[in-house]
Design a protein around this motif. Structure first.
Motif, PDB file in Angstrom:
ATOM      1  N   GLU A  73      52.208 -33.761 -15.776  1.00 33.07           N
ATOM      2  CA  GLU A  73      51.889 -32.589 -14.951  1.00 33.07           C
ATOM      3  C   GLU A  73      51.087 -32.997 -13.731  1.00 33.07           C
ATOM      4  O   GLU A  73      51.332 -32.513 -12.615  1.00 33.07           O
ATOM      5  CB  GLU A  73      51.094 -31.580 -15.791  1.00 33.07           C
ATOM      6  CG  GLU A  73      50.716 -30.323 -15.004  1.00 33.07           C
ATOM      7  CD  GLU A  73      49.832 -29.406 -15.798  1.00 33.07           C
ATOM      8  OE1 GLU A  73      49.497 -28.328 -15.298  1.00 33.07           O
ATOM      9  OE2 GLU A  73      49.468 -29.784 -16.944  1.00 33.07           O
ATOM     10  N   LEU A  74      50.116 -33.916 -13.912  1.00 34.47           N
ATOM     11  CA  LEU A  74      49.332 -34.373 -12.771  1.00 34.47           C
ATOM     12  C   LEU A  74      50.203 -35.095 -11.738  1.00 34.47           C
ATOM     13  O   LEU A  74      50.071 -34.890 -10.517  1.00 34.47           O
ATOM     14  CB  LEU A  74      48.208 -35.298 -13.265  1.00 34.47           C
ATOM     15  CG  LEU A  74      47.278 -35.863 -12.193  1.00 34.47           C
ATOM     16  CD1 LEU A  74      46.572 -34.735 -11.446  1.00 34.47           C
ATOM     17  CD2 LEU A  74      46.253 -36.798 -12.821  1.00 34.47           C
ATOM     18  N   LEU A  87      58.397 -27.078 -15.888  1.00 34.66           N
ATOM     19  CA  LEU A  87      56.973 -27.286 -15.620  1.00 34.66           C
ATOM     20  C   LEU A  87      56.170 -26.018 -15.861  1.00 34.66           C
ATOM     21  O   LEU A  87      55.077 -26.038 -16.451  1.00 34.66           O
ATOM     22  CB  LEU A  87      56.791 -27.763 -14.173  1.00 34.66           C
ATOM     23  CG  LEU A  87      55.320 -27.994 -13.732  1.00 34.66           C
ATOM     24  CD1 LEU A  87      54.672 -29.047 -14.611  1.00 34.66           C
ATOM     25  CD2 LEU A  87      55.267 -28.408 -12.272  1.00 34.66           C
ATOM     26  N   GLU A 147      53.362 -34.597 -11.207  1.00 36.81           N
ATOM     27  CA  GLU A 147      54.204 -33.586 -10.567  1.00 36.81           C
ATOM     28  C   GLU A 147      53.455 -32.872  -9.456  1.00 36.81           C
ATOM     29  O   GLU A 147      54.003 -32.584  -8.388  1.00 36.81           O
ATOM     30  CB  GLU A 147      54.675 -32.579 -11.626  1.00 36.81           C
ATOM     31  CG  GLU A 147      55.690 -31.561 -11.119  1.00 36.81           C
ATOM     32  CD  GLU A 147      57.052 -32.204 -10.884  1.00 36.81           C
ATOM     33  OE1 GLU A 147      57.839 -31.639 -10.118  1.00 36.81           O
ATOM     34  OE2 GLU A 147      57.316 -33.288 -11.485  1.00 36.81           O
ATOM     35  N   GLN A 148      52.176 -32.601  -9.703  1.00 35.00           N
ATOM     36  CA  GLN A 148      51.375 -31.919  -8.685  1.00 35.00           C
ATOM     37  C   GLN A 148      51.143 -32.814  -7.472  1.00 35.00           C
ATOM     38  O   GLN A 148      51.115 -32.344  -6.334  1.00 35.00           O
ATOM     39  CB  GLN A 148      50.026 -31.486  -9.287  1.00 35.00           C
ATOM     40  CG  GLN A 148      50.161 -30.393 -10.343  1.00 35.00           C
ATOM     41  CD  GLN A 148      48.833 -30.031 -10.962  1.00 35.00           C
ATOM     42  OE1 GLN A 148      47.811 -30.655 -10.645  1.00 35.00           O
ATOM     43  NE2 GLN A 148      48.848 -29.053 -11.851  1.00 35.00           N
ATOM     44  N   LEU A 149      50.974 -34.126  -7.705  1.00 39.91           N
ATOM     45  CA  LEU A 149      50.743 -35.048  -6.593  1.00 39.91           C
ATOM     46  C   LEU A 149      51.994 -35.218  -5.722  1.00 39.91           C
ATOM     47  O   LEU A 149      51.910 -35.493  -4.521  1.00 39.91           O
ATOM     48  CB  LEU A 149      50.276 -36.405  -7.117  1.00 39.91           C
ATOM     49  CG  LEU A 149      48.895 -36.417  -7.775  1.00 39.91           C
ATOM     50  CD1 LEU A 149      48.596 -37.795  -8.361  1.00 39.91           C
ATOM     51  CD2 LEU A 149      47.817 -36.026  -6.771  1.00 39.91           C
ATOM     52  N   GLN A 160      53.110 -25.542 -18.547  1.00 40.51           N
ATOM     53  CA  GLN A 160      51.773 -25.071 -18.208  1.00 40.51           C
ATOM     54  C   GLN A 160      51.373 -23.854 -19.027  1.00 40.51           C
ATOM     55  O   GLN A 160      50.240 -23.714 -19.469  1.00 40.51           O
ATOM     56  CB  GLN A 160      51.743 -24.728 -16.690  1.00 40.51           C
ATOM     57  CG  GLN A 160      51.827 -25.943 -15.806  1.00 40.51           C
ATOM     58  CD  GLN A 160      51.842 -25.565 -14.339  1.00 40.51           C
ATOM     59  OE1 GLN A 160      52.011 -24.382 -14.000  1.00 40.51           O
ATOM     60  NE2 GLN A 160      51.712 -26.581 -13.461  1.00 40.51           N
ATOM     61  N   GLN A 220      54.211 -32.919  -4.990  1.00 38.81           N
ATOM     62  CA  GLN A 220      54.561 -31.725  -4.230  1.00 38.81           C
ATOM     63  C   GLN A 220      54.100 -31.883  -2.788  1.00 38.81           C
ATOM     64  O   GLN A 220      53.020 -32.428  -2.527  1.00 38.81           O
ATOM     65  CB  GLN A 220      53.920 -30.485  -4.854  1.00 38.81           C
ATOM     66  CG  GLN A 220      54.526 -30.109  -6.189  1.00 38.81           C
ATOM     67  CD  GLN A 220      53.852 -28.880  -6.766  1.00 38.81           C
ATOM     68  OE1 GLN A 220      52.923 -28.346  -6.173  1.00 38.81           O
ATOM     69  NE2 GLN A 220      54.366 -28.437  -7.911  1.00 38.81           N
ATOM     70  N   GLU A 261      61.309 -27.008 -12.148  1.00 29.65           N
ATOM     71  CA  GLU A 261      60.194 -26.085 -11.957  1.00 29.65           C
ATOM     72  C   GLU A 261      60.044 -25.138 -13.134  1.00 29.65           C
ATOM     73  O   GLU A 261      58.928 -24.823 -13.568  1.00 29.65           O
ATOM     74  CB  GLU A 261      60.385 -25.310 -10.655  1.00 29.65           C
ATOM     75  CG  GLU A 261      60.264 -26.181  -9.417  1.00 29.65           C
ATOM     76  CD  GLU A 261      60.537 -25.398  -8.152  1.00 29.65           C
ATOM     77  OE1 GLU A 261      61.030 -24.248  -8.273  1.00 29.65           O
ATOM     78  OE2 GLU A 261      60.249 -25.905  -7.049  1.00 29.65           O
TER      79      GLU A 261
END
Length: 218
Positions: free
Chosen positions: A169-170, A209, A172-174, A213, A176, A206
């Motif tokens: 998850e981390l 993900l 994936e956020q980086l 979450q 974006q 998406e």
């Protein structure tokens, strides 16, 4: 043992009889004292009468008898004082004896209880209590252990899987893109309405993900 609890009957009877005798004697002396005081008052009145009658000799005889009665009253007062002193001492001795007997009774009872309670028995009882406590603890642990399929799960493996999910998850956020600046407003001629952009559909990644979450937030 019963003689210690209730006292010695013979000695108690003797003490009570002695106190009764002293009380009787004291009452008798008080009665005699009252009689003598009345005689003293009477002799005083007679002496006054003989004085008024000018009979000096008779008046002096009355005063002599008055003095004799007063001496007897004083003697009776000393006797009463001695009796009171004897009664106080006897009652104090009786109370002391009863106190000592009570203390002996308590000491004997304590000794008997100590004999009935052996230190080995106390240790044995404490060992039994500790053993029962440990058994109950084991029973509670056995009842709280997971059963069925849940018992086969490895807690370490679950923790490792959770860490992998958090790392993904981390990452994936980086990946974006950064948020773009807002576009400048477009002037639309009067009478024409700007068309709204159609909502974009989420990709499968998406959606996955978002589901992950939501699951982690529970």
């Amino acid at each position: 043992m019963f003689s210690r609890i209730f006292g010695k009957p013979k000695e108690q009877a003797n003490a009570l009889a002695t106190l009764d005798k002293l009380n009787e004697t004291l009452e008798m002396l008080e009665k005699k004292e009252k009689v003598l005081l009345k005689k003293v008052a009477a002799e005083v009145e007679r002496a006054k009468e003989f004085t008024r009658a000018k009979n000096k000799r008779a008046a002096i005889q009355c005063l002599k008898r008055k003095r004799l009665y007063e001496q007897q009253v004083e003697q009776l007062g000393n006797f009463q004082l001695r009796l009171h002193d004897q009664m106080i001492m006897l009652e104090g001795a009786k109370a002391t004896t009863e106190t000592v007997d009570a203390l002996r009774t308590g000491a004997s009872a304590m000794k008997a209880m100590q004999k009935a309670t052996n230190i080995d028995d106390v240790d044995k009882t404490m060992d039994e209590i500790n053993e029962q406590t440990e058994n109950m603890k084991q029973i509670q642990e056995a009842l709280s252990a997971p059963l069925g399929a849940a018992a086969d799960f490895d807690e370490d493996e679950l923790e490792a899987e959770l860490e992998e999910l958090e790392g993904a998850e981390l990452e994936e956020q980086l990946l974006q893109p950064a948020t773009t600046a807002p576009a400048a407003p477009v002037h639309v001629p009067a009478g024409r309405q700007q068309a709204r952009p159609a909502p974009q559909k989420n990709t499968a990644e998406e959606d996955e993900l978002a589901a992950l979450q939501a699951e982690m937030a529970m």
